[in-house]
Scaffold this motif. Sequence first.
Motif, mmCIF file in Angstrom:
data_model
loop_
_atom_site.group_PDB
_atom_site.id
_atom_site.type_symbol
_atom_site.label_atom_id
_atom_site.label_comp_id
_atom_site.label_asym_id
_atom_site.label_seq_id
_atom_site.Cartn_x
_atom_site.Cartn_y
_atom_site.Cartn_z
ATOM 1 N N GLY A 24 3.449 -4.369 3.341
ATOM 2 C CA GLY A 24 2.435 -4.804 2.387
ATOM 3 C C GLY A 24 2.497 -4.130 1.028
ATOM 4 O O GLY A 24 1.842 -4.571 0.087
ATOM 5 N N PHE A 25 3.277 -3.058 0.900
ATOM 6 C CA PHE A 25 3.270 -2.298 -0.344
ATOM 7 C C PHE A 25 3.823 -3.082 -1.542
ATOM 8 O O PHE A 25 3.203 -3.077 -2.602
ATOM 9 C CB PHE A 25 4.016 -0.968 -0.179
ATOM 10 C CG PHE A 25 3.897 -0.101 -1.384
ATOM 11 C CD1 PHE A 25 2.731 0.591 -1.657
ATOM 12 C CD2 PHE A 25 4.953 0.013 -2.272
ATOM 13 C CE1 PHE A 25 2.607 1.374 -2.785
ATOM 14 C CE2 PHE A 25 4.843 0.800 -3.403
ATOM 15 C CZ PHE A 25 3.671 1.482 -3.656
ATOM 16 N N PRO A 26 4.951 -3.776 -1.426
ATOM 17 C CA PRO A 26 5.456 -4.518 -2.587
ATOM 18 C C PRO A 26 4.457 -5.548 -3.120
ATOM 19 O O PRO A 26 4.247 -5.655 -4.332
ATOM 20 C CB PRO A 26 6.728 -5.187 -2.060
ATOM 21 C CG PRO A 26 7.191 -4.279 -0.967
ATOM 22 C CD PRO A 26 5.911 -3.813 -0.316
ATOM 23 N N GLY A 27 3.812 -6.272 -2.223
ATOM 24 C CA GLY A 27 2.817 -7.258 -2.643
ATOM 25 C C GLY A 27 1.626 -6.603 -3.299
ATOM 26 O O GLY A 27 1.043 -7.140 -4.249
ATOM 27 N N LEU A 28 1.239 -5.441 -2.807
ATOM 28 C CA LEU A 28 0.127 -4.710 -3.387
ATOM 29 C C LEU A 28 0.452 -4.305 -4.829
ATOM 30 O O LEU A 28 -0.382 -4.449 -5.718
ATOM 31 C CB LEU A 28 -0.165 -3.478 -2.526
ATOM 32 C CG LEU A 28 -1.421 -2.730 -2.879
ATOM 33 C CD1 LEU A 28 -2.097 -2.246 -1.606
ATOM 34 C CD2 LEU A 28 -1.101 -1.548 -3.754
#
Length: 96
Positions: A24-28
């Motif tokens: 989920g980090f890249p999208g965040l």
Amino acid sequence: MNSALSPDHGPPRSGGAAKAVPAGFPGLIRELRARTGLTQEQFAAKLGVTFPTINRWENGRVWPSPLAQQQVRSLVRELEGDGGPLNARLEEALRQ
């Protein structure tokens, strides 16, 4: 551009595996940048890192250094305070 931050974790020093970037980090990071209305170049300058660093974060290729993580936390708090949904997602990602 401020190059005072070490933008990414380099290769592991003791031969261990590099830390995997949570899914989920890249999208965040993309969402955070979109909420600021900044280009990758502008977002990088705001956080004190380089454009390629933001690109690598958004593509899940590298994990931010502890100092860069603090810059991201500060920006999230600036946008929504400590209790907002983006802050909760960021803290979840950073715990992984």
